[in-house]
Design an enzyme around this catalytic site. Structure first.
Site, PDB file in Angstrom:
ATOM      1  N   ARG A 119       0.772  -1.160  -0.179  1.00  5.43           N
ATOM      2  CA  ARG A 119       0.050  -0.157  -0.179  1.00  5.43           C
ATOM      3  C   ARG A 119       1.043   1.329   0.028  1.00  5.43           C
ATOM      4  NH1 ARG A 119      -4.644   0.002   4.059  1.00  5.43           N
ATOM      5  NH2 ARG A 119      -5.308   1.656   2.897  1.00  5.43           N
TER       6      ARG A 119
ATOM      7  N   HIS B  26      -8.142   6.847  11.150  1.00  4.60           N
ATOM      8  CA  HIS B  26      -7.750   5.392  10.997  1.00  4.60           C
ATOM      9  C   HIS B  26      -6.153   5.306  10.829  1.00  4.60           C
ATOM     10  CE1 HIS B  26     -11.826   3.842   9.713  1.00  4.60           C
ATOM     11  NE2 HIS B  26     -11.837   4.147  10.834  1.00  4.60           N
TER      12      HIS B  26
ATOM     13  N   CYS C 220      12.192  -0.924  17.358  1.00  4.97           N
ATOM     14  CA  CYS C 220      12.400  -0.089  18.198  1.00  4.97           C
ATOM     15  C   CYS C 220      13.561   0.171  18.907  1.00  4.97           C
ATOM     16  CB  CYS C 220      11.216   0.378  19.121  1.00  4.97           C
ATOM     17  SG  CYS C 220      11.329   1.770  19.955  1.00  4.97           S
TER      18      CYS C 220
ATOM     19  N   GLY D 183     -17.370   9.320  -0.690  1.00  5.97           N
ATOM     20  CA  GLY D 183     -16.878   8.143  -0.894  1.00  5.97           C
ATOM     21  C   GLY D 183     -16.620   6.951   0.080  1.00  5.97           C
TER      22      GLY D 183
HETATM   23  N1  APR Z   1     -15.890   8.513  -6.083  1.00  5.69           N
HETATM   24  C1  APR Z   1     -16.472   8.619  -4.922  1.00  5.69           C
HETATM   25  N2  APR Z   1     -16.953   7.425  -4.312  1.00  5.69           N
HETATM   26  C2  APR Z   1     -16.394   6.439  -4.797  1.00  5.69           C
HETATM   27  C3  APR Z   1     -15.705   6.183  -6.020  1.00  5.69           C
HETATM   28  C4  APR Z   1     -15.515   7.660  -6.620  1.00  5.69           C
HETATM   29  N3  APR Z   1     -14.756   7.544  -7.929  1.00  5.69           N
HETATM   30  N4  APR Z   1     -15.518   5.048  -6.340  1.00  5.69           N
HETATM   31  C5  APR Z   1     -16.028   4.051  -5.492  1.00  5.69           C
HETATM   32  N5  APR Z   1     -16.646   5.027  -4.597  1.00  5.69           N
HETATM   33  C6  APR Z   1     -17.226   4.530  -3.343  1.00  5.69           C
HETATM   34  C7  APR Z   1     -18.163   3.192  -3.198  1.00  5.69           C
HETATM   35  O1  APR Z   1     -19.305   3.301  -3.905  1.00  5.69           O
HETATM   36  C8  APR Z   1     -17.979   2.596  -1.774  1.00  5.69           C
HETATM   37  O2  APR Z   1     -19.142   3.124  -1.483  1.00  5.69           O
HETATM   38  O3  APR Z   1     -16.509   4.592  -2.129  1.00  5.69           O
HETATM   39  C9  APR Z   1     -17.087   3.693  -1.207  1.00  5.69           C
HETATM   40  C10 APR Z   1     -15.731   2.890  -0.525  1.00  5.69           C
HETATM   41  O4  APR Z   1     -16.081   2.077   0.232  1.00  5.69           O
HETATM   42  P1  APR Z   1     -15.182   1.112   1.129  1.00  5.69           P
HETATM   43  O5  APR Z   1     -14.424   0.440   0.241  1.00  5.69           O
HETATM   44  O6  APR Z   1     -16.080   0.276   2.157  1.00  5.69           O
HETATM   45  O7  APR Z   1     -14.075   2.308   1.929  1.00  5.69           O
HETATM   46  P2  APR Z   1     -14.479   2.976   3.101  1.00  5.69           P
HETATM   47  O8  APR Z   1     -16.055   3.299   3.603  1.00  5.69           O
HETATM   48  O9  APR Z   1     -13.716   4.198   2.887  1.00  5.69           O
HETATM   49  O10 APR Z   1     -13.949   1.915   4.299  1.00  5.69           O
HETATM   50  C11 APR Z   1     -13.990   2.442   5.714  1.00  5.69           C
HETATM   51  O11 APR Z   1     -13.177   0.290   6.324  1.00  5.69           O
HETATM   52  O12 APR Z   1     -11.190  -1.268   5.803  1.00  5.69           O
HETATM   53  C12 APR Z   1     -11.694  -0.040   6.513  1.00  5.69           C
HETATM   54  O13 APR Z   1     -10.174   1.184   7.765  1.00  5.69           O
HETATM   55  C13 APR Z   1     -10.765   0.821   6.357  1.00  5.69           C
HETATM   56  O14 APR Z   1     -11.110   3.332   6.313  1.00  5.69           O
HETATM   57  C14 APR Z   1     -11.414   2.124   5.951  1.00  5.69           C
HETATM   58  C15 APR Z   1     -12.822   1.792   6.545  1.00  5.69           C
END
Ligand code: APR
Length: 233
Positions: A62, A112, A143, A180
């Site tokens: 990552r 996070h 460490c 997002g």
């Molecule tokens: N613009 C906006 N949103 C988007 C785009 C885009 N171009 N492409 C995808 N998405 C949306 C998807 O529809 C989805 O709902 O982004 C969202 C991503 O969701 P997740 O993959 O679940 O990510 P997130 O909600 O940030 O996850 C929360 O889960 O895995 C843990 O700690 C990790 O911070 C993360 C947390």
């Protein structure tokens, strides 16, 4: 269009979706697997105790991907919003990449953690900047106290960072916008409901999130396309 009044205090929550157009995969979209492993299985204290090398390989991958990524118009639009609103804007992100900072947002609150920081798993040494990758045959970082160094990430089952500061901002905000994020992971998934008792709540993303009922309105679309035209003040 979202009208922002001269007295509005704005809380922005971003998730992996805002970085999707910068080439970084989201967690629960098709890119959500790594070596056929769910992120929940590698980003956890159990995985760290079981196989720290495997965990560092995940975060090294990552780090490599994020170091190649550049902000997209969604990040740039939020940096412009900060310039317009100053301390009336609170930017909270679930993301661990540094794309908000690269786009010149100056106070993104990383609930996070941060991918380009590491910390000792035992002593009080504060988290430190670390862009290194740790993959075989490199040995795992230690460490000066002798304990292992881990990624400065909030893993599943751990307490997010800056929670008090975040809830103070939620209690003060009159306008909440989530961008997002699938609305599947707590406590962020409940922020909109918390904010709704005081003001307007909006969502920006290509599909409705799991917590869609918490939003006054959802703007369906890619954040890089929607955000530059969304705010009027
Ligand atoms: N613009 C906006 N949103 C988007 C785009 C885009 N171009 N492409 C995808 N998405 C949306 C998807 O529809 C989805 O709902 O982004 C969202 C991503 O969701 P997740 O993959 O679940 O990510 P997130 O909600 O940030 O996850 C929360 O889960 O895995 C843990 O700690 C990790 O911070 C993360 C947390």
């Amino acid at each position: 269009m979202i009208e922002i009044s001269p007295t509005d205090r704005v809380f922005i929550l971003t998730g992996a979706g805002i970085s999707a157009e910068s080439g970084l995969p989201t967690f629960r979209g098709e890119g959500g697997l790594w070596r056929n492993v769910r992120v929940e299985e590698v980003a956890s204290p159990v995985a760290w105790q079981r196989d720290p090398q495997f965990v560092w390989e995940f975060y090294s991958m990552r780090r490599r991907a994020a170091s190649q990524a550049r902000p997209n118009p969604g990040h740039t639009a939020l940096a412009a919003l900060e310039r317009a609103l100053g301390n009336r804007l609170f930017l909270c992100t679930q993301n661990v990449d540094n794309l908000h900072e690269q786009a010149s947002s100056h106070d993104a609150v990383h609930m996070h953690g941060e991918l380009f920081k590491s910390r000792c798993e035992r002593c009080t040494l504060p988290p430190f900047d670390d862009t290194n990758t740790y993959e075989p045959p490199a040995s795992l970082p230690r460490c000066e106290c002798g304990a292992r160094v881990r990624p400065h990430i909030c893993w599943f089952g751990e307490v997010p960072f800056h929670v008090d500061r975040i809830y103070r901002a939620l209690d003060e905000c009159t306008l909440f916008v989530a961008i997002g994020t699938s609305g599947m992971v707590e406590p962020a998934a409940s922020f909109a409901t918390h904010a709704r008792s005081r003001g307007r709540t909006f969502y920006v993303g290509p599909e409705e999130p799991a917590n869609a009922s918490a939003f006054t309105e959802c703007f369906l679309g890619k954040s890089g396309e929607v955000l530059p035209e969304l705010f009027r003040f």
